[in-house]
Write an enzyme that holds these catalytic residues in place. Structure first.
Site, short mmCIF file in Angstrom:
data_model
loop_
_atom_site.label_atom_id
_atom_site.label_comp_id
_atom_site.label_asym_id
_atom_site.label_seq_id
_atom_site.Cartn_x
_atom_site.Cartn_y
_atom_site.Cartn_z
N ASP A 1 -2.63 3.69 -5.71
CA ASP A 1 -2.51 2.75 -4.59
C ASP A 1 -1.61 3.41 -3.55
O ASP A 1 -0.39 3.41 -3.68
CB ASP A 1 -1.91 1.43 -5.09
N LYS B 1 -3.40 -0.63 5.26
CA LYS B 1 -2.32 -0.67 6.25
C LYS B 1 -2.55 0.24 7.47
O LYS B 1 -3.27 -0.13 8.37
CB LYS B 1 -0.99 -0.37 5.57
N PHE C 1 3.42 -3.63 -7.13
CA PHE C 1 2.92 -4.55 -6.09
C PHE C 1 1.61 -3.99 -5.56
O PHE C 1 1.57 -2.95 -4.93
CB PHE C 1 3.90 -4.74 -4.93
N1 PXG Z 1 -0.60 -2.26 -2.32
C1 PXG Z 1 0.61 -1.94 -1.83
C2 PXG Z 1 1.33 -0.75 -2.37
C3 PXG Z 1 1.18 -2.73 -0.82
O1 PXG Z 1 2.37 -2.41 -0.33
C4 PXG Z 1 -0.79 -4.14 -0.88
C5 PXG Z 1 -1.29 -3.33 -1.87
C6 PXG Z 1 -1.61 -5.31 -0.40
O2 PXG Z 1 -2.05 -5.14 0.91
P1 PXG Z 1 -2.48 -6.42 1.78
O3 PXG Z 1 -3.11 -5.81 3.01
O4 PXG Z 1 -3.45 -7.19 0.97
O5 PXG Z 1 -1.24 -7.20 2.09
C7 PXG Z 1 0.46 -3.86 -0.34
C8 PXG Z 1 1.01 -4.78 0.70
C9 PXG Z 1 3.08 -9.50 1.90
C10 PXG Z 1 3.54 -8.10 1.80
O6 PXG Z 1 3.43 -10.14 2.91
C11 PXG Z 1 2.66 -7.09 1.41
C12 PXG Z 1 3.13 -5.80 1.33
C13 PXG Z 1 4.43 -5.53 1.64
C14 PXG Z 1 5.29 -6.54 1.99
C15 PXG Z 1 4.85 -7.83 2.08
O7 PXG Z 1 2.39 -9.98 0.99
N2 PXG Z 1 2.39 -4.74 0.93
#
Ligand code: PXG
Length: 414
Positions: free
Chosen positions: A226, A255, A141
């Site tokens: 990441d 984050k 992810f």
């Molecule tokens: N890499 C990792 C490991 C993540 O956990 C992202 C990238 C993307 O970050 P942004 O700021 O673009 O969301 C994440 C995000 C959701 C959601 O609502 C996103 C995450 C965890 C749970 C839900 O899309 N992680």
């Protein structure tokens, strides 16, 4: 006065239906606690997926934001601002890299890293232009943009969103041999999460990251990690790569870099890589704005001064140890590192969702990920007494009879 149901209905009517939240409407937060519109208090054990490592409205971060708001908020990158360079210096030194590329969201930072890596592969490594491939892991992810979902292995994230971006090779997570085998003459890099958070808190076998480091060195390709979810103290180290001394060529943060108040993300790399970017190659209206810089500087300061990495390690060990002592028939596995912990529920007892909903009733907020896993990732400022408070309730939920398709399960031994 409007109540929870009214707020939920409003979102349901006017908001796109791309989420299915736990039915709690939060209106206030402080530290590890949040309150709903009825005044009920909850312990936040999700931390906005690790964006709230510093806790809700951390006073030092709020004051940095407030002070900056009184002076200057936005310039765009058409001009310099008096805080960006300082933020970049602090972040570069903190991460141990020459340079920083400031962005806003995690997905944007990943996209930026992919662009930099691709450009590097041609202009520095000498691979044919626009031909390179990047090795990624199954169950990854990294965000939601079209390029990022192009290499997602989750059908739902891709369904209907094609055509997709080419140039990615997917191999099983945790299998360094598969990475080695996938490297071909056009491979330019490897992108993985040190622990797969959204994938269900999957901790790879020991040695995985250091093997990836060796593979990248052997082939002269870029290791990109990441650390958007695992970085900034969450796993008990400032960066999860430190567990295996597998420092990446490209480190992606997001984050908690925004201290729980503002979207701040960044790509970190040395000059050899980052120097491929020339004026006009890449950018962002909001990336590196003065508010983001002020908040980012303070977020790093608090992490270091309050040793939130060590707290995560100590509290995580304590939490995990006591979680493991709970004798529950429902639990298949408990895993994680620092304060990123997953409790996997056996499939015969349904998904983790009803457990999370029960916990919410008892005043604990967490969220299922990948159906079977309840993730516990509280702010790193959590205290032992608060963990004890949570453990009491988690034990109750993991040991009381549950409804499975209308029938009561046998009582778990206690
Ligand atoms: N890499 C990792 C490991 C993540 O956990 C992202 C990238 C993307 O970050 P942004 O700021 O673009 O969301 C994440 C995000 C959701 C959601 O609502 C996103 C995450 C965890 C749970 C839900 O899309 N992680």
């Amino acid at each position: 006065m409007a109540k929870s149901v009214d707020f939920m209905r409003l979102e349901d009517v006017y908001g796109a239906h791309n989420y299915k939240p736990i039915p709690v409407v939060i209106e206030k937060g402080e530290g590890v606690w949040v309150w709903d519109v009825e005044g009920k208090r909850y312990l936040d054990m999700l931390s906005a997926y690790s964006a709230l490592n510093h806790g809700h409205r951390n006073p030092k971060i709020i004051s940095a934001l407030r002070d900056q708001m009184e002076r200057l908020t936005l310039t765009s990158r058409a001009f310099y601002n008096n805080l960006l360079g300082e933020f970049e210096r602090i972040l570069a030194e903190f991460g141990g890299y020459d340079k920083v590329l400031p962005m806003n969201t995690g997905a944007e930072a990943i996209e930026s890293a992919l662009k930099v890596a691709r450009k590097w592969s041609h202009y520095k490594k000498g691979l044919p232009k626009d031909q390179g491939n990047i090795i990624v892991a199954e169950n990854n992810f990294h965000g939601r943009t079209i390029t990022i979902i192009s290499f997602s292995t989750e059908q739902q994230y891709r369904d209907g969103f094609g055509p997709f971006t080419p140039g990615f090779k997917v191999v099983p997570y945790g299998d360094s041999l598969a990475v080695e085998k996938a490297v071909d003459e056009n491979t330019l890099g490897i992108l993985v999460e040190p622990i797969q958070g959204e994938g269900g808190v999957i901790v790879p076998p020991e040695g995985y990251l250091s093997e990836l480091r060796k593979i990248a060195d052997r082939h002269g390709i870029l290791l990109m990690l990441d650390e958007i979810q695992t970085g900034l103290g969450r796993t008990g180290k400032m960066f999860a790569w430190q567990w295996e001394n597998a420092k990446p060529d490209v480190l992606i943060l997001g984050k908690a870099l925004g201290g729980g108040v503002y979207p701040v993300s960044a790509v970190l790399a040395n000059d050899e890589v980052m120097d491929v970017l020339n004026p006009g190659d890449h950018g962002s209206t909001f990336g590196g704005n003065p508010l983001a810089a002020a908040v980012g500087i303070r977020a790093i300061e608090v992490l270091q001064q309050d040793r939130l990495d060590e707290r995560a390690q100590e509290m995580g060990e304590y939490f995990m140890k006591h979680l493991r002592e709970i004798k529950s028939d429902y639990v298949k596995e408990i895993r994680g590192r620092g304060l990123l912990i997953g409790v996997e529920i056996k499939e015969e007892y349904g998904t983790a969702r009803p457990f999370c909903e029960k916990l919410a009733e008892l005043g604990i907020l967490c969220k299922e990920t990948h159906e079977q896993v309840a993730r516990f990732a509280p702010p790193l400022v959590i205290e032992k007494e608060e963990i004890d408070w949570a453990l009491e309730r988690i034990e109750k939920v993991l040991t009381e009879p549950i409804e499975i398709r209308g029938e009561k399960s046998f009582k778990a031994q206690s």
